[in-house]
Design an enzyme around this catalytic site. Structure first.
Site, mmCIF file in Angstrom:
data_model
loop_
_atom_site.group_PDB
_atom_site.id
_atom_site.type_symbol
_atom_site.label_atom_id
_atom_site.label_comp_id
_atom_site.label_asym_id
_atom_site.label_seq_id
_atom_site.Cartn_x
_atom_site.Cartn_y
_atom_site.Cartn_z
ATOM 1 C CG ASN A 50 -0.370 -0.272 2.536
ATOM 2 O OD1 ASN A 50 0.521 -0.825 2.678
ATOM 3 N ND2 ASN A 50 -1.179 0.352 3.630
ATOM 4 C CD GLU A 74 -5.427 -5.992 -1.378
ATOM 5 O OE1 GLU A 74 -4.924 -4.670 -1.358
ATOM 6 O OE2 GLU A 74 -6.053 -6.365 -0.527
HETATM 7 N N1 THU Z 1 -5.277 -1.344 2.411
HETATM 8 C C1 THU Z 1 -4.614 -2.372 1.503
HETATM 9 O O1 THU Z 1 -3.650 -2.165 1.052
HETATM 10 N N2 THU Z 1 -5.478 -3.282 1.145
HETATM 11 C C2 THU Z 1 -6.718 -3.489 1.289
HETATM 12 O O2 THU Z 1 -7.391 -4.543 0.938
HETATM 13 C C3 THU Z 1 -7.466 -3.057 2.680
HETATM 14 C C4 THU Z 1 -6.748 -1.597 3.037
HETATM 15 C C5 THU Z 1 -4.271 -0.178 3.121
HETATM 16 C C6 THU Z 1 -4.891 0.903 2.547
HETATM 17 C C7 THU Z 1 -4.488 1.964 3.569
HETATM 18 O O3 THU Z 1 -2.957 2.158 3.255
HETATM 19 C C8 THU Z 1 -4.257 0.837 4.810
HETATM 20 O O4 THU Z 1 -4.396 -0.180 4.312
HETATM 21 C C9 THU Z 1 -5.253 1.142 5.967
HETATM 22 O O5 THU Z 1 -6.737 1.181 5.288
#
Ligand code: THU
Length: 129
Positions: free
Chosen positions: A42, A55
């Site tokens: 992320n 993802e």
């Molecule tokens: N996040 C992801 O990377 N994938 C997901 O499926 C759920 C949320 C990240 C986004 C943000 O940077 C952090 O998790 C908190 O929401």
């Protein structure tokens, strides 16, 4: 075994997350039909809604590399949570119905599929063109 390698890549990618606002580190790894693995993490932004999930980072980077067929996705977090709704839609778009393995720092938490995570998906076949 490829699944173990995918898990390892997702857990390593998680350490690279740019998550300075939520402090919630997420990693992902997607396997292509040709056997290549693409990592993702992320990447957050001070303008919060511009954040991109692990993802989607993995899938988009595989698309840029010219990949079009995906066979397995692993998502790694501290506590083994499921992909968000936006990612479920993007996974469906780019991967169709594939196995998804959700892991935490210790190992596998959930074995599922994109069709289970996104039942009655809105799909390209639903467009009238
Ligand atoms: N996040 C992801 O990377 N994938 C997901 O499926 C759920 C949320 C990240 C986004 C943000 O940077 C952090 O998790 C908190 O929401």
């Amino acid at each position: 075994m490829t699944k173990n390698k995918l898990i390892e890549v997702a857990q390593e990618a998680r350490k690279k997350a740019y998550a300075k606002y939520s402090d919630f580190f997420v990693g992902a790894a997607v396997l292509t039909d040709s056997g290549k693995i693409f990592p993702g993490c992320n990447v957050e932004n001070a303008s919060y809604s511009l954040t991109i999930c692990a993802e989607r980072t993995a899938l988009h980077s595989a698309i840029v590399a010219g990949e079009r067929k995906f066979t397995h996705l692993v998502v790694a977090t501290e506590n083994g949570v499921s992909p968000c709704g936006a990612c479920r839609q993007v996974i469906w778009e780019l991967c169709g119905d594939i196995p998804i393995t959700i892991v935490d720092e210790k190992g596998v938490c959930t074995e599922t599929r994109s069709s289970t995570l996104l039942p009655l998906a809105f799909d390209q076949n639903d467009l009238n063109n």
